[in-house]
Scaffold this motif. Structure first.
Motif, mmCIF file in Angstrom:
data_model
loop_
_atom_site.group_PDB
_atom_site.id
_atom_site.type_symbol
_atom_site.label_atom_id
_atom_site.label_comp_id
_atom_site.label_asym_id
_atom_site.label_seq_id
_atom_site.Cartn_x
_atom_site.Cartn_y
_atom_site.Cartn_z
ATOM 1 N N ILE A 116 0.474 -1.220 -0.475
ATOM 2 C CA ILE A 116 -0.007 0.069 -0.111
ATOM 3 C C ILE A 116 0.701 1.375 -0.155
ATOM 4 O O ILE A 116 0.622 2.105 -0.521
ATOM 5 N N ASN A 117 2.238 1.288 0.962
ATOM 6 C CA ASN A 117 2.839 2.641 0.864
ATOM 7 C C ASN A 117 3.438 2.853 -0.754
ATOM 8 O O ASN A 117 4.028 3.619 -1.220
ATOM 9 N N ASN A 118 3.366 1.249 -1.194
ATOM 10 C CA ASN A 118 4.861 1.749 -2.255
ATOM 11 C C ASN A 118 3.213 2.009 -3.384
ATOM 12 O O ASN A 118 3.673 3.351 -4.614
ATOM 13 N N LEU A 119 2.437 1.470 -3.441
ATOM 14 C CA LEU A 119 1.360 2.104 -4.528
ATOM 15 C C LEU A 119 0.580 3.821 -4.068
ATOM 16 O O LEU A 119 0.893 4.579 -4.847
ATOM 17 N N THR A 120 0.704 4.156 -2.786
ATOM 18 C CA THR A 120 0.630 5.240 -2.529
ATOM 19 C C THR A 120 1.647 6.830 -3.289
ATOM 20 O O THR A 120 1.733 7.758 -3.510
ATOM 21 N N ASN A 121 3.331 5.895 -3.102
ATOM 22 C CA ASN A 121 4.060 6.537 -3.695
ATOM 23 C C ASN A 121 4.335 6.950 -4.891
ATOM 24 O O ASN A 121 4.660 7.724 -5.902
ATOM 25 N N ILE A 122 3.455 5.327 -6.272
ATOM 26 C CA ILE A 122 3.305 5.900 -7.329
ATOM 27 C C ILE A 122 2.389 7.220 -7.420
ATOM 28 O O ILE A 122 2.780 7.818 -8.419
ATOM 29 N N SER A 123 1.471 7.282 -6.740
ATOM 30 C CA SER A 123 0.306 7.773 -6.790
ATOM 31 C C SER A 123 1.418 9.365 -6.917
ATOM 32 O O SER A 123 0.570 10.073 -7.157
ATOM 33 N N LEU A 124 1.586 9.494 -6.041
ATOM 34 C CA LEU A 124 2.846 10.750 -6.005
ATOM 35 C C LEU A 124 3.497 11.453 -6.914
ATOM 36 O O LEU A 124 3.693 11.662 -7.159
ATOM 37 N N GLU A 125 4.236 9.804 -6.928
ATOM 38 C CA GLU A 125 5.268 10.096 -8.036
ATOM 39 C C GLU A 125 4.362 10.350 -9.698
ATOM 40 O O GLU A 125 5.281 11.192 -10.117
ATOM 41 N N LEU A 135 -6.537 6.408 -1.304
ATOM 42 C CA LEU A 135 -5.437 5.127 -0.489
ATOM 43 C C LEU A 135 -5.546 5.479 0.952
ATOM 44 O O LEU A 135 -4.881 4.558 1.504
ATOM 45 N N GLN A 136 -5.541 6.492 0.976
ATOM 46 C CA GLN A 136 -5.435 6.951 2.336
ATOM 47 C C GLN A 136 -6.463 5.796 2.892
ATOM 48 O O GLN A 136 -6.090 5.714 4.806
ATOM 49 N N TRP A 137 -7.234 5.951 2.298
ATOM 50 C CA TRP A 137 -8.078 4.432 3.325
ATOM 51 C C TRP A 137 -7.852 3.715 4.069
ATOM 52 O O TRP A 137 -7.581 2.903 4.690
ATOM 53 N N TYR A 138 -6.958 3.264 2.571
ATOM 54 C CA TYR A 138 -6.286 1.582 3.582
ATOM 55 C C TYR A 138 -5.037 1.840 4.033
ATOM 56 O O TYR A 138 -4.281 0.660 4.712
ATOM 57 N N VAL A 139 -4.435 2.798 3.976
ATOM 58 C CA VAL A 139 -3.185 3.447 4.856
ATOM 59 C C VAL A 139 -2.909 3.642 6.097
ATOM 60 O O VAL A 139 -2.947 2.857 7.314
ATOM 61 N N ALA A 140 -5.165 3.766 6.587
ATOM 62 C CA ALA A 140 -5.284 3.805 8.161
ATOM 63 C C ALA A 140 -5.658 2.564 8.597
ATOM 64 O O ALA A 140 -5.471 2.089 9.643
ATOM 65 N N GLU A 141 -6.446 2.497 7.171
ATOM 66 C CA GLU A 141 -6.814 0.555 7.777
ATOM 67 C C GLU A 141 -5.460 -0.111 8.032
ATOM 68 O O GLU A 141 -6.171 -1.401 8.785
ATOM 69 N N ILE A 179 -17.765 -6.356 9.932
ATOM 70 C CA ILE A 179 -18.625 -4.567 9.237
ATOM 71 C C ILE A 179 -18.199 -4.202 8.046
ATOM 72 O O ILE A 179 -16.403 -4.144 8.318
ATOM 73 N N ASP A 180 -18.818 -3.777 6.951
ATOM 74 C CA ASP A 180 -17.838 -3.221 5.586
ATOM 75 C C ASP A 180 -17.757 -1.610 6.446
ATOM 76 O O ASP A 180 -18.681 -0.505 5.825
ATOM 77 N N GLU A 181 -16.371 -1.834 6.942
ATOM 78 C CA GLU A 181 -15.504 -0.329 6.802
ATOM 79 C C GLU A 181 -15.272 0.483 4.890
ATOM 80 O O GLU A 181 -15.343 1.483 5.569
ATOM 81 N N THR A 182 -15.827 -0.829 4.332
ATOM 82 C CA THR A 182 -15.000 0.406 3.090
ATOM 83 C C THR A 182 -16.452 1.348 2.111
ATOM 84 O O THR A 182 -16.355 2.521 1.882
ATOM 85 N N ILE A 183 -17.780 1.422 3.062
ATOM 86 C CA ILE A 183 -18.444 2.426 2.303
ATOM 87 C C ILE A 183 -18.673 3.336 3.529
ATOM 88 O O ILE A 183 -19.634 3.999 3.054
ATOM 89 N N LYS A 184 -18.028 4.104 4.432
ATOM 90 C CA LYS A 184 -17.385 4.226 5.469
ATOM 91 C C LYS A 184 -17.310 5.620 5.131
ATOM 92 O O LYS A 184 -17.719 7.012 5.785
ATOM 93 N N GLN A 185 -16.401 5.877 3.694
ATOM 94 C CA GLN A 185 -15.641 6.684 3.550
ATOM 95 C C GLN A 185 -16.746 7.344 2.980
ATOM 96 O O GLN A 185 -17.066 6.903 2.018
#
Ligand code: FEO
Length: 185
Positions: A116-125, A135-141, A179-185
């Motif tokens: 996830i961190n790698n994906l986040t770095n790519i999204s910034l690049e 991706l911030q949802w996944y970082v926190a998760e 509990i489906d946390e993905t639908i909370k965002q």
């Protein structure tokens, strides 16, 4: 032009997702699915050991991973990308004991955090702010995932194989519900 052809043409031209991220997100969908498969294998191991609470905890973990897959799946489609599902590699089916299962789980979740961190770095690049935001949802998760697994692992280590303690923990883990946390965002 027929309506179907018009819609097809619109879909082809509305692509907004960076191709590098599209590829990486597809890889992550596979990794999340592999995680789900791994946890279902762990659930099967616990079912076979007559530890229904541990099995329940892993089945909820499985459901969470499927929800992670679907969040990525929906995002790629929302951005006009194309989801391409790949084969799921085989997973481990046997462990020494409960502690080893949770050690493997923690190692695996740390690996996912790295992905996830790698994906986040790519999204910034690639300056893809929408993907970075998603991706911030996944970082926190991942923080929650690692902490929850580590808590159980430490409890198992303290028990040092004590059967009574193990059954008490099994009863506690039976309480976990999905509990489906993905639908909370
Ligand atoms: Fe989807 Fe357990 O990370």
């Amino acid at each position: 032009m027929e309506t179907g052809k018009i819609i097809f043409k619109i879909r082809r031209t509305r692509k907004m997702l960076n191709p590098r991220l599209e590829k990486e997100l597809n890889e992550q969908i596979n990794a999340e699915y592999w995680s789900a498969y791994l946890y279902l294998s762990m659930a099967a191991y616990f079912e076979n050991k007559n530890l229904p609470g541990f099995a329940n905890w892993m089945k909820v973990q499985y459901q969470e991973e499927i929800s992670h897959v679907l969040k990525f799946f929906n995002y790629v489609n929302e951005r006009g990308g194309r989801v391409l599902l790949k084969p799921i590699n085989a997973v481990k089916t046997e462990w020494e004991d409960e502690t080893e299962v949770f050690e493997d789980t923690l190692i695996h979740e740390r690996k996912v955090t790295g992905l996830i961190n790698n994906l986040t770095n790519i999204s910034l690049e690639e300056k893809d702010h929408a993907t970075h935001n998603m991706l911030q949802w996944y970082v926190a998760e991942q923080v929650e995932e690692e902490s929850g697994v580590d808590e159980i692992l430490q409890q198992l280590k303290m028990l040092e194989g004590n059967k009574h303690g193990l059954l008490m923990l099994d009863r506690e883990l039976k309480q976990r519900t999905f509990i489906d946390e993905t639908i909370k965002q």
